[in-house]
Design a protein around this motif. Structure first.
Motif, PDB file in Angstrom:
ATOM      1  N   GLY A   1       1.241  -0.754   0.552  1.00 40.14           N
ATOM      2  CA  GLY A   1      -0.332  -0.342  -0.030  1.00 40.14           C
ATOM      3  C   GLY A   1       1.322   1.124  -0.154  1.00 40.14           C
ATOM      4  O   GLY A   1       0.518   2.138  -0.436  1.00 40.14           O
ATOM      5  N   GLY A   2       2.042   1.340   0.809  1.00 44.91           N
ATOM      6  CA  GLY A   2       2.804   2.859   0.654  1.00 44.91           C
ATOM      7  C   GLY A   2       3.396   2.857  -0.565  1.00 44.91           C
ATOM      8  O   GLY A   2       3.411   3.891  -1.015  1.00 44.91           O
ATOM      9  N   CYS A   3       3.516   0.945  -1.448  1.00 50.05           N
ATOM     10  CA  CYS A   3       4.430   1.327  -2.612  1.00 50.05           C
ATOM     11  C   CYS A   3       3.630   1.561  -3.672  1.00 50.05           C
ATOM     12  O   CYS A   3       3.938   2.931  -4.425  1.00 50.05           O
ATOM     13  CB  CYS A   3       4.810   0.317  -3.047  1.00 50.05           C
ATOM     14  N   LEU A   4       2.302   2.345  -3.467  1.00 51.15           N
ATOM     15  CA  LEU A   4       0.858   1.962  -4.637  1.00 51.15           C
ATOM     16  C   LEU A   4       0.532   3.712  -4.341  1.00 51.15           C
ATOM     17  O   LEU A   4       0.546   4.269  -5.148  1.00 51.15           O
ATOM     18  CB  LEU A   4      -0.808   1.911  -3.942  1.00 51.15           C
ATOM     19  N   TRP A   5       1.072   4.354  -2.984  1.00 49.93           N
ATOM     20  CA  TRP A   5       0.544   5.027  -2.430  1.00 49.93           C
ATOM     21  C   TRP A   5       1.361   6.645  -3.262  1.00 49.93           C
ATOM     22  O   TRP A   5       1.666   7.254  -3.781  1.00 49.93           O
ATOM     23  CB  TRP A   5       0.674   5.595  -0.822  1.00 49.93           C
ATOM     24  N   GLY A   6       3.370   6.130  -2.979  1.00 51.31           N
ATOM     25  CA  GLY A   6       4.264   6.362  -3.369  1.00 51.31           C
ATOM     26  C   GLY A   6       4.094   6.532  -5.306  1.00 51.31           C
ATOM     27  O   GLY A   6       3.340   7.951  -5.753  1.00 51.31           O
ATOM     28  N   LEU A   7       3.766   5.555  -5.858  1.00 52.72           N
ATOM     29  CA  LEU A   7       3.012   5.767  -6.751  1.00 52.72           C
ATOM     30  C   LEU A   7       2.502   6.271  -7.163  1.00 52.72           C
ATOM     31  O   LEU A   7       2.450   6.773  -8.794  1.00 52.72           O
ATOM     32  CB  LEU A   7       3.220   4.425  -8.172  1.00 52.72           C
ATOM     33  N   GLY A   8       1.920   6.619  -6.734  1.00 49.49           N
ATOM     34  CA  GLY A   8       0.113   6.782  -7.016  1.00 49.49           C
ATOM     35  C   GLY A   8       0.518   8.909  -7.398  1.00 49.49           C
ATOM     36  O   GLY A   8      -0.202   9.726  -7.680  1.00 49.49           O
ATOM     37  N   SER A   9       0.751   8.955  -5.995  1.00 47.89           N
ATOM     38  CA  SER A   9       1.621  10.644  -5.384  1.00 47.89           C
ATOM     39  C   SER A   9       2.566  11.116  -7.131  1.00 47.89           C
ATOM     40  O   SER A   9       2.276  11.736  -7.523  1.00 47.89           O
ATOM     41  CB  SER A   9       2.609  11.027  -4.473  1.00 47.89           C
ATOM     42  N   ALA A  10       3.540  10.320  -7.262  1.00 45.17           N
ATOM     43  CA  ALA A  10       4.220  10.483  -8.625  1.00 45.17           C
ATOM     44  C   ALA A  10       4.041  10.469  -9.854  1.00 45.17           C
ATOM     45  O   ALA A  10       4.324  11.239 -10.877  1.00 45.17           O
ATOM     46  CB  ALA A  10       5.410   9.478  -8.326  1.00 45.17           C
TER      47      ALA A  10
END
Length: 86
Positions: free
Chosen positions: A13-22
């Motif tokens: 979930g943290g990786c997905l959140w980071g990808l979504g923000s970038a």
């Protein structure tokens, strides 16, 4: 749900959140962030991780409260705009 699976889902979930923000595409970025929130909700509500639940409860209590009764800042009187307070 055991702790290893919960930590794996939180990292995903943290990786997905980071990808979504970038992500430059707002729609895909929002979708990735929604999936990250979905993974967090799965860990919290299905996994019954009491330590995580207490941590997020403490964060929610720590957040500032919305202030009610704040007055509107009125624009200068020499403008032609019409202010309609709701």
């Amino acid at each position: 749900m055991n702790w290893l699976i919960a930590i794996l889902l939180l990292c995903l979930g943290g990786c997905l959140w980071g990808l979504g923000s970038a992500n430059r595409d707002e729609v895909i970025g929002l979708l990735e962030q929604m999936l990250a929130v979905g993974l967090l909700l799965v860990v919290l509500f299905i996994g019954h991780q009491i330590l995580l639940e207490i941590l997020f409860l403490a964060i929610a209590i720590w957040l500032p409260k919305a202030r009610s009764g704040l007055s509107l800042s009125l624009p200068p009187a020499n403008r032609d705009d019409v202010l309609i307070p709701f």
